[in-house]
Design a protein around this motif. Structure first.
Motif, PDB file in Angstrom:
ATOM      1  N   ARG A 234      -6.980   1.155   5.723  1.00 26.70           N
ATOM      2  CA  ARG A 234      -7.416   2.143   6.647  1.00 26.70           C
ATOM      3  C   ARG A 234      -6.089   2.374   7.796  1.00 26.70           C
ATOM      4  N   GLU A 235      -5.315   1.768   8.074  1.00 26.97           N
ATOM      5  CA  GLU A 235      -4.392   1.725   9.193  1.00 26.97           C
ATOM      6  C   GLU A 235      -3.284   2.458   8.542  1.00 26.97           C
ATOM      7  N   SER A 236      -3.065   2.412   7.207  1.00 28.90           N
ATOM      8  CA  SER A 236      -1.840   2.715   6.606  1.00 28.90           C
ATOM      9  C   SER A 236      -1.995   4.392   6.477  1.00 28.90           C
ATOM     10  N   GLY A 237      -3.058   5.053   6.614  1.00 28.58           N
ATOM     11  CA  GLY A 237      -3.131   6.475   6.212  1.00 28.58           C
ATOM     12  C   GLY A 237      -3.236   6.927   5.005  1.00 28.58           C
ATOM     13  N   ALA A 238      -2.993   5.877   4.245  1.00 33.43           N
ATOM     14  CA  ALA A 238      -2.788   6.226   2.732  1.00 33.43           C
ATOM     15  C   ALA A 238      -4.186   6.563   1.872  1.00 33.43           C
ATOM     16  N   SER A 239      -5.198   6.432   2.744  1.00 36.49           N
ATOM     17  CA  SER A 239      -6.565   6.762   1.790  1.00 36.49           C
ATOM     18  C   SER A 239      -6.847   8.171   1.812  1.00 36.49           C
TER      19      SER A 239
ATOM     20  N   ILE B  60       1.062  -0.998  -0.012  1.00 35.48           N
ATOM     21  CA  ILE B  60       0.024  -0.192   0.165  1.00 35.48           C
ATOM     22  C   ILE B  60       0.983   1.311   0.105  1.00 35.48           C
ATOM     23  N   LEU B  61       0.780   1.921  -0.983  1.00 36.84           N
ATOM     24  CA  LEU B  61       1.482   3.241  -1.171  1.00 36.84           C
ATOM     25  C   LEU B  61       0.658   4.569  -0.941  1.00 36.84           C
ATOM     26  N   ASP B  62       1.200   5.374  -0.319  1.00 32.11           N
ATOM     27  CA  ASP B  62       0.084   6.907  -0.042  1.00 32.11           C
ATOM     28  C   ASP B  62       0.180   7.477  -1.400  1.00 32.11           C
ATOM     29  N   ARG B  63      -0.429   8.925  -1.376  1.00 30.87           N
ATOM     30  CA  ARG B  63      -0.665   9.681  -2.650  1.00 30.87           C
ATOM     31  C   ARG B  63       0.810  10.340  -3.046  1.00 30.87           C
ATOM     32  N   GLU B  64       1.815  10.301  -2.042  1.00 28.12           N
ATOM     33  CA  GLU B  64       3.317  10.548  -2.284  1.00 28.12           C
ATOM     34  C   GLU B  64       4.134   9.591  -2.811  1.00 28.12           C
ATOM     35  N   GLY B  65       3.683   8.172  -2.787  1.00 29.66           N
ATOM     36  CA  GLY B  65       4.443   6.975  -3.299  1.00 29.66           C
ATOM     37  C   GLY B  65       5.121   6.453  -2.180  1.00 29.66           C
ATOM     38  N   ILE B  66       4.641   6.758  -1.092  1.00 31.12           N
ATOM     39  CA  ILE B  66       5.410   6.196   0.328  1.00 31.12           C
ATOM     40  C   ILE B  66       4.807   4.900   0.462  1.00 31.12           C
ATOM     41  N   VAL B  67       5.758   3.928   0.804  1.00 31.93           N
ATOM     42  CA  VAL B  67       5.046   2.497   0.868  1.00 31.93           C
ATOM     43  C   VAL B  67       4.620   2.452   2.565  1.00 31.93           C
ATOM     44  N   ARG B  68       3.407   2.406   2.594  1.00 33.45           N
ATOM     45  CA  ARG B  68       2.887   2.231   4.022  1.00 33.45           C
ATOM     46  C   ARG B  68       2.768   0.916   4.305  1.00 33.45           C
ATOM     47  N   PHE B  69       2.435  -0.067   3.694  1.00 35.62           N
ATOM     48  CA  PHE B  69       2.194  -1.452   4.126  1.00 35.62           C
ATOM     49  C   PHE B  69       2.733  -2.438   3.233  1.00 35.62           C
TER      50      PHE B  69
END
Length: 88
Positions: free
Chosen positions: A83-88, A53-62
């Protein structure tokens, strides 16, 4: 490495609106540690079952990489990770 059509079907099945990405050309799999290169294998280069799971900036969160491709995460577990990654 899944076909885009398979990812589209999975996305519809679990009701996720986030894009799901495929690496059919196997360009990113080695960088993420999700590809096996085994000269003894008839397949030689194959993907491990992997979830990122990557966030909007492309940082891997999961990250979850399975050694056995048959070990699937449940859709609920993926949604919880999202949900827990904060990537949404």
């Amino acid at each position: 490495m899944d076909f885009v059509s398979a990812l589209d079907a999975f996305q519809k099945q679990i009701g996720v609106k986030h894009p799901l990405l495929s690496d059919q050309r196997r360009q990113m799999l080695p960088a993420y540690g999700a590809m096996v290169t085994d000269e003894k294998s008839p397949i030689f280069r194959y993907a491990k079952r992997a979830y990122f799971i990557l966030d909007r900036e492309g940082i891997v969160r999961f990250v979850k990489i399975q050694d056995n491709a048959l070990d699937l995460l449940e859709p609920e577990d993926l949604l919880k990770a999202l949900r827990e990654s904060g990537a949404s």
